[in-house]
Structure formats: structure tokens, C-alpha cells
Design a protein around this motif. Structure first.
Motif, PDB file in Angstrom:
ATOM      1  N   UNK A 145      12.524 -65.407  51.353  1.00 37.85           N
ATOM      2  CA  UNK A 145      13.783 -65.057  50.692  1.00 37.85           C
ATOM      3  C   UNK A 145      13.522 -64.190  49.455  1.00 37.85           C
ATOM      4  N   UNK A 146      14.426 -63.245  49.253  1.00 35.56           N
ATOM      5  CA  UNK A 146      14.311 -62.385  48.069  1.00 35.56           C
ATOM      6  C   UNK A 146      15.502 -61.458  47.983  1.00 35.56           C
ATOM      7  N   UNK A 147      15.368 -60.439  47.151  1.00 30.00           N
ATOM      8  CA  UNK A 147      16.400 -59.406  47.035  1.00 30.00           C
ATOM      9  C   UNK A 147      15.736 -58.044  47.129  1.00 30.00           C
ATOM     10  N   UNK A 148      16.363 -57.126  47.859  1.00 24.31           N
ATOM     11  CA  UNK A 148      15.878 -55.758  47.883  1.00 24.31           C
ATOM     12  C   UNK A 148      15.990 -55.141  46.489  1.00 24.31           C
ATOM     13  N   UNK A 159       9.389 -67.745  48.588  1.00 22.10           N
ATOM     14  CA  UNK A 159      10.510 -67.501  47.679  1.00 22.10           C
ATOM     15  C   UNK A 159      10.117 -66.375  46.731  1.00 22.10           C
ATOM     16  N   UNK A 160      10.762 -65.217  46.881  1.00 21.91           N
ATOM     17  CA  UNK A 160      10.498 -64.062  46.016  1.00 21.91           C
ATOM     18  C   UNK A 160      11.690 -63.739  45.132  1.00 21.91           C
ATOM     19  N   UNK A 184      10.352 -56.916  43.157  1.00 22.84           N
ATOM     20  CA  UNK A 184      10.030 -57.391  44.508  1.00 22.84           C
ATOM     21  C   UNK A 184      10.757 -56.539  45.540  1.00 22.84           C
ATOM     22  N   UNK A 185      10.184 -56.509  46.741  1.00 21.92           N
ATOM     23  CA  UNK A 185      10.811 -55.901  47.916  1.00 21.92           C
ATOM     24  C   UNK A 185      11.345 -54.488  47.614  1.00 21.92           C
ATOM     25  N   UNK A 186      10.460 -53.638  47.111  1.00 23.41           N
ATOM     26  CA  UNK A 186      10.871 -52.314  46.643  1.00 23.41           C
ATOM     27  C   UNK A 186      11.038 -51.345  47.817  1.00 23.41           C
ATOM     28  N   UNK A 187      12.151 -50.627  47.790  1.00 21.98           N
ATOM     29  CA  UNK A 187      12.475 -49.624  48.797  1.00 21.98           C
ATOM     30  C   UNK A 187      12.694 -48.296  48.084  1.00 21.98           C
ATOM     31  N   UNK A 227       8.070 -44.083  53.744  1.00 21.74           N
ATOM     32  CA  UNK A 227       8.063 -45.105  54.780  1.00 21.74           C
ATOM     33  C   UNK A 227       8.330 -46.474  54.161  1.00 21.74           C
ATOM     34  N   UNK A 228       9.282 -47.211  54.725  1.00 20.90           N
ATOM     35  CA  UNK A 228       9.601 -48.530  54.196  1.00 20.90           C
ATOM     36  C   UNK A 228      10.330 -49.352  55.257  1.00 20.90           C
ATOM     37  N   UNK A 229      10.583 -50.600  54.930  1.00 19.55           N
ATOM     38  CA  UNK A 229      11.181 -51.540  55.879  1.00 19.55           C
ATOM     39  C   UNK A 229      12.560 -51.081  56.343  1.00 19.55           C
ATOM     40  N   UNK A 230      13.397 -50.630  55.417  1.00 16.17           N
ATOM     41  CA  UNK A 230      14.760 -50.232  55.777  1.00 16.17           C
ATOM     42  C   UNK A 230      14.735 -49.061  56.754  1.00 16.17           C
TER      43      UNK A 230
END
Length: 467
Positions: free
Chosen positions: A361-364, A438-439, A331-334, A338-341
Motif C-alpha cells: 500500500x502507498x500513494x503515487x 506499507x509505504x 515513494x512510488x515516483x512516476x 519508463x514507469x509503472x503507469x
């Protein structure tokens, strides 16, 4: 004389993967009977499920007939139907056991599993010997073979009958000595989606290697895959996917998402099943609806909310039919690109105060962490199945992460305005995919294989150059 009444039993040898088997033979005054290959019993006893596709018999008239040493790019189950042989095996694979030798006698009550790349030879000890071998690939002139001279001094095989006194083909006599043998390379790994953020991380993780093939979408067409010798591949890592979750809610995007995430995956699954390949497939937290109040485990029921999640769930179900598979759910892969961070860091640098969602909610998970985890599963030979793989540490919201990025880059974290998902997308002019609230994924199963994820926050610091 054949030894009757033995139990099915395996004995390891000094060559990794080369295993001698005692095979039950039932006999009386009329003769004898044995199950020369019984998949269910033998796999349960520890024999690799090597999926044989061809059965060959070599009949030998005279005592002393000698054949080999041949190493083929497939596995073999070797036994004797009548007579007896002295068998010799030499490890001709790349690695620290190259050149190891094992010899033994084989009669109808014994068999031996010969892994790919181990040289195989035998000498008949009785007349009318029928040498039987099952293989898990069809013979092909395009296959790569490795050979060793029967009289190689380094191997020093103690043939019961001197080679000068036996029948040998001129071709076998002309094979090279061990010092001139090119070792057989391991089966290859294919990485698909090699230009994506995970594909680039896998390039860095595996490094340059003639044994790892990286292919982009343009180079590997899942609709009409290349006609390669697939038995030369041991692993396919599928890092390719349609990941534009909002676009997937449109008519064109829906079609493209199903084509890439399901139909394409079905093609890979078929190739893997037919050729005994391990298929590694990257999945997503979007297969869940996010309604649980605890981290999701691998065996929790799936319930995707949108088209993207539906295609990923369908792809997972297809991959689960492959006998050798790893579904890596993240989940929430960086990663690189281009990405969220990077977006938040750019906004901070330009003095822009963004509105960021605060009710998911999740974890990078950084792409290099996913690549490291995939390599771990393969190298550790972890049990096949589904594994959650994310960064570790306390769960956060997207707004928490944005504020952390602002802080780590020397800007005011209070510049980030926390908003709900509904508020953030209220004025969207195009379709918006539903997101799981919830991720958070439970990492217990992966940790049980010996892999400990890096802290998401520490990885964020390194990514921003703030550590």
C-alpha cells in the motif's frame, strides 16, 4: 565614548538581511572587554550561522579616511575595535531592494551583519580607528565583486565629511554610478541527476536560468568533483541515485548502490558543510520495513529490508550532519520515462491482462510534485530537516492503480489480476529485493510549512490525459 552595559540586541534595517547589533561591552577604569564574536549566543539571538573563516583588520590613522563601496560574494560581521566610523551600505543584489541605502555610526559597542552582495563603505570619525570584519570565505581573485561610486547621486549618501576633504583611493573614486552597476546575482543552485525523471521535472519547475546549473552523472563525477568556487552556490539538489532495487541485491549492484547512494552523498555533504550550502537530498520509503499499521512519520525508526533501502538510510544519516539540509522522503515516483503507469497503459492498449501486486500500500507521487515541493521548502525557508512528500488521498495498492489506469484509458479494469508479492516473484530468475508492505507516508509536517500535495488520483488523470 563607548556605551557600556548594553544587552545583545538586533535591529533590522531597510536592507533585507542587513542587521545592526548592540554588543555588550564591559569596562572600568582600566579599559573595556567584549566578545566580538560569540557564535552560540549570537546564533541563539537570531544571527545567521554564517561560518566565518577569516578575520581582517583595517587600521586608519586619520579622521575622514573613506573606503568603499564594495559588495563581495560573502557575508561579513563588521565591528570596530577602537575609534568610530560612519558606515554606509547599499543593496547591490538583484531584486526589488536594489539601491536601498542604510547609514549609521558604529563604535565598539555596535556591530553590523552585512549579507553577500550588499555594498559596504565607511568613513572614520576618530583617529586611530581599527575596523574589524569577519568573512565566511577566503579572498579569491576569481570571485565576482560589485562596486558603486562613493559619490553616486542616486544613493545620495550624506557623508559627515565631504568627499572632497577626505582621503580616498583613486580606485574607489573610479567606481560606476548606480545606473551602470551590474547587480550581484544570488548564489547558484546545482541540480544533480538532471537527466533522470526527477531531474527533468526540476528542469521544468525552475525553468531556464543562469542561476541554476543542471548536471548529469556524466558531467559531475562524485568521485572527483569539479574544483568550482563552491561559495558561489547556495543550494545543491541531489536528484541522482541508484534506484534499481532488485539489481542492488546482486554483487555488482550492491557496490554501485553504495557508491552512488552513500559514498557520493558523503562527498556532497562535505562540500555543503565546508561552504555553507543547503543540501537537498531525495530519500525513499524503503528506509522503513513497512510493518506499521499507520502512515510513517519522519521520526519513526528506520529499518530497511534490502540493500537499496540500507543505502538510502545510510545516505540520509550522512545528509543529516549538514547544518543546512532537507531530506525529502517520497515513494512510488512516476515521471517522464519508463514507469509503472506507462507500462500498465501499454498493456491495456495491447489487450494484455497483467498480474499486479495487491498487498503493498502507498500513494503515487509524480515527479513534478516532488520538484514543486522542493522548490517550496527552499522558497519558504522551511526549518531544516526531513519531510515526507507524496501525493495525497487514500492509499492504494499497485493493483488498484493498475485497474485505475485501465479504467482511465477506456479498458476493462477487471482485466487486472490481483496477486500477492510472493506469487508475483515466485518464478523470478534473478534476486528480488524485499519491499515494504506499507509505504504510506504521513504528510502533516510538510503541510505545516504551507505545502498541500495534489491528489494522487487527480495527478494520475492529468498524466494520462484523462482529466
Amino acid at each position: 565614548m563607548t556605551d557600556f552595559g548594553k544587552a545583545l540586541h538586533a535591529t533590522e534595517t531597510a536592507i533585507p538581511g542587513l542587521v545592526v547589533w548592540d554588543v555588550p561591552v564591559h569596562g572600568d577604569s582600566r579599559g573595556w572587554f567584549k566578545e566580538n564574536w560569540q557564535r552560540e549566543k549570537m546564533v541563539a539571538a537570531g544571527l545567521p550561522d554564517f561560518l566565518p573563516v577569516q578575520n581582517n583588520i583595517s587600521f586608519n590613522d586619520a579622521v575622514g579616511t573613506t573606503r568603499g563601496i564594495h559588495a563581495e560574494p560573502w557575508d561579513k560581521w563588521v565591528s570596530v575595535a577602537t575609534g568610530k566610523i560612519f558606515g554606509a551600505w547599499v543593496d547591490l543584489r538583484e531584486g526589488p531592494t536594489f539601491g536601498n541605502v542604510f547609514t549609521t555610526e558604529i563604535d565598539p559597542s555596535r556591530a553590523i551583519f552585512v549579507p553577500r552582495g550588499v555594498g559596504n563603505a565607511y568613513q572614520t570619525l576618530e583617529a586611530d580607528t581599527a575596523y574589524v570584519y569577519l568573512v565566511n570565505d577566503h579572498w579569491s581573485p576569481d570571485a565576482t565583486y560589485t562596486f558603486l561610486n562613493l559619490a553616486d547621486e542616486a544613493s545620495a549618501i550624506a557623508w559627515p565629511i565631504p568627499l572632497d576633504d577626505v582621503e580616498i583611493s583613486p580606485k574607489d573614486l573610479a567606481h560606476p554610478r548606480l545606473s551602470d552597476v551590474t547587480p550581484m546575482a544570488p548564489r547558484k543552485t546545482l541540480v544533480l541527476g538532471a537527466n533522470g525523471q526527477l531531474g527533468r521535472a526540476l528542469r521544468a519547475e525552475f525553468g531556464p536560468s543562469s542561476n541554476v546549473v543542471f548536471a548529469t552523472r556524466a558531467e559531475f563525477d562524485l568521485v572527483a568533483p569539479p574544483t568550482w568556487r563552491w561559495r558561489d552556490f547556495g543550494t545543491i539538489i541531489n536528484a541522482a541515485a541508484h534506484t534499481e532495487v532488485d539489481l542492488a541485491e546482486t554483487a555488482d549492484g550492491r557496490r554501485d548502490a553504495w557508491a552512488a547512494n552513500v559514498s557520493g552523498v558523503a562527498t556532497l555533504a562535505r562540500i555543503a558543510i565546508e561552504n555553507g550550502i543547503t543540501l537537498v537530498h531525495v530519500s525513499s520509503d524503503y528506509v522503513f520495513d513497512g510493518s506499521l499499521d499507520r502512515p510513517y512519520r519522519e521520526d519513526d525508526p528506520i529499518s530497511p529490508l534490502g540493500v537499496y533501502g540500507q543505502t538510502k538510510a545510510a545516505g540520509d544519516a550522512v545528509v543529516a550532519t549538514v547544518p543546512r539540509h532537507y531530506i525529502v522522503r517520497t515513494s512510488w515516483v512516476i515521471g517522464d520515462g519508463k514507469n509503472f503507469v506507462r507500462t500498465m497503459a501499454s498493456l491495456a492498449e495491447r489487450g494484455i491482462s497483467p498480474k499486479v501486486i495487491d498487498d503493498q500500500s502507498g500513494r503515487l507521487t509524480f515527479a513534478d510534485e516532488v520538484a514543486r515541493g522542493i522548490r517550496h521548502l527552499l522558497q519558504a525557508r522551511a526549518p531544516y530537516g526531513t519531510y515526507n512528500l507524496t501525493g495525497s488521498g487514500e492509499p492504494t495498492t499497485w493493483a488498484d492503480i493498475a485497474r485505475r489506469v485501465f479504467d482511465l484509458t477506456g479498458h476493462d479494469p477487471n482485466s487486472v489480476d490481483r496477486v500477492t508479492t510472493e506469487t508475483y516473484f515466485a518464478d523470478a530468475a534473478t534476486p528480488v529485493a524485499p519491499r515494504p508492505r506499507n509505504s504510506v507516508l504521513d504528510l502533516t509536517k510538510l503541510e505545516g510549512t504551507g505545502f498541500i500535495s495534489h491528489s494522487a488520483d487527480e495527478s494520475l488523470k492529468r498524466y494520462l490525459g484523462a482529466s
